[in-house]
Design an enzyme around this catalytic site. Structure first.
Site, mmCIF file in Angstrom:
data_model
loop_
_atom_site.group_PDB
_atom_site.id
_atom_site.type_symbol
_atom_site.label_atom_id
_atom_site.label_comp_id
_atom_site.label_asym_id
_atom_site.label_seq_id
_atom_site.Cartn_x
_atom_site.Cartn_y
_atom_site.Cartn_z
ATOM 1 N N ASP A 165 -2.367 -1.561 10.286
ATOM 2 C CA ASP A 165 -2.579 -1.566 8.833
ATOM 3 C C ASP A 165 -3.234 -2.851 8.317
ATOM 4 O O ASP A 165 -3.599 -2.931 7.149
ATOM 5 C CB ASP A 165 -1.252 -1.385 8.087
ATOM 6 C CG ASP A 165 -0.761 0.059 8.118
ATOM 7 O OD1 ASP A 165 -1.581 0.962 8.338
ATOM 8 O OD2 ASP A 165 0.452 0.263 7.916
ATOM 9 N N LYS B 257 0.853 -1.194 0.000
ATOM 10 C CA LYS B 257 0.000 0.000 0.000
ATOM 11 C C LYS B 257 0.882 1.234 0.000
ATOM 12 O O LYS B 257 2.037 1.214 0.434
ATOM 13 C CB LYS B 257 -0.945 0.015 1.201
ATOM 14 C CG LYS B 257 -0.273 0.129 2.583
ATOM 15 C CD LYS B 257 0.065 1.538 3.022
ATOM 16 C CE LYS B 257 0.866 1.543 4.328
ATOM 17 N NZ LYS B 257 1.468 2.856 4.637
#
Length: 289
Positions: free
Chosen positions: A136, A10
């Site tokens: 995350d 990401k």
């Protein structure tokens, strides 16, 4: 039985820290999107009732420090699974890079073992379990593009961002996220405009997305590691439309629409960095199929 699962990295298009929470975490507001740079995991049932991590990367731990191991252990204990699993991690995402490589491996393990062990959990249930492993992991369970709030575990899906190239460069250093947050002075921050970033994404307005990139952790990491600032300057000089550090760093990325300029930035960075990638953003969330 054997399963192959992709674990994409990401980037943060926007990262804001609002305040320090009573539980010691920071309240964050982040716009994140997955990119086409991914680890590949092979999950294989084994006869022994144990979790085995296999990786050829010397920076990837093969014990309980590994987030994929933690994900498997959590599922195994919570749902009283008596099967063992061997998790082979083919690493492509740089380690300690601000790209959520370990978190994405954990999320891929949750999705894969949900299928391998026939647990029948929903994506929301997997994301809630992921939040117990790391901030995350919830986002990485879903993938795609999202606004993450709370300590990063509250996920609101967004539409795919406008199409462009993402050129990433990671210097040969690692950055401690906890160290960066410890040095952060929230009262002094210049906050990015998260609402305008979301609006730009929803309207597929590439210029608005580029105009509103921002990461409040940048100043801390750039002071600790001047080489990150140098890479950021180089990407700007080579002509990227927007340049930002991802997460707590040290990876820096540039956004660019034209193939020829992407190639120029990519080639130019190869002289400064060992690890340089040119990838696309991924528009779609993961599915349970």
């Amino acid at each position: 039985m054997k399963l192959l699962v992709k674990a994409p990295a990401k980037i943060n298009l926007s990262l804001d820290v609002l305040h320090k929470r009573p539980d010691g975490y920071h309240e964050v507001e982040m716009v994140m999107t997955t990119i086409d740079l991914a680890d590949r995991l092979e999950l294989q049932s084994i006869n022994k009732d144990e979790i085995v991590i296999n990786s050829q990367n010397r920076f990837v731990p093969d014990d309980q420090r590994n987030l994929a191991y933690q994900a498997a252990k959590l599922l195994k204990e919570r749902f009283e699974v008596k099967e063992g699993v061997k998790i082979t991690i083919e690493k492509h995402i740089p380690v300690a890079a601000g790209l959520a490589g370990g978190s994405s491996d954990a999320a891929a393990t949750l999705r894969g073992l949900n299928k391998l062990w026939g647990l029948g959990l929903s994506m929301d249930e997997l994301a809630a379990i992921g939040a117990e492993i790391g901030s995350d992991v919830s986002f990485c369970v879903y993938g795609g593009t999202a606004l993450a709030t709370g300590r990063g575990e509250i996920i609101q899906a967004l539409s795919a961002p406008p199409t462009c190239w993402v050129v990433l460069a990671k210097p040969f250093i690692g950055v401690s996220t906890s160290d960066v947050y410890r040095r952060l002075k929230v009262a002094d921050l210049h906050h990015p405009n998260t609402k305008e970033m979301i609006k730009g994404i929803e309207q597929k307005d590439y210029t608005a997305v580029c105009r509103n990139v921002g990461n409040v952790l940048e100043d801390v990491t750039l002071k600790l590691h001047p080489e990150v600032a140098q890479i950021k300057d180089q990407i700007k000089r080579f002509g990227a439309d927007a340049v930002l550090m991802s997460g707590s760093g040290p990876t820096v990325f540039g956004l660019v629409q034209h193939d020829s300029r992407m190639q120029r930035i990519y080639n130019g960075l190869r002289g400064f960095c060992d690890q340089v990638f040119a990838v696309r953003m991924l528009g779609d969330q993961h599915t349970l199929d």
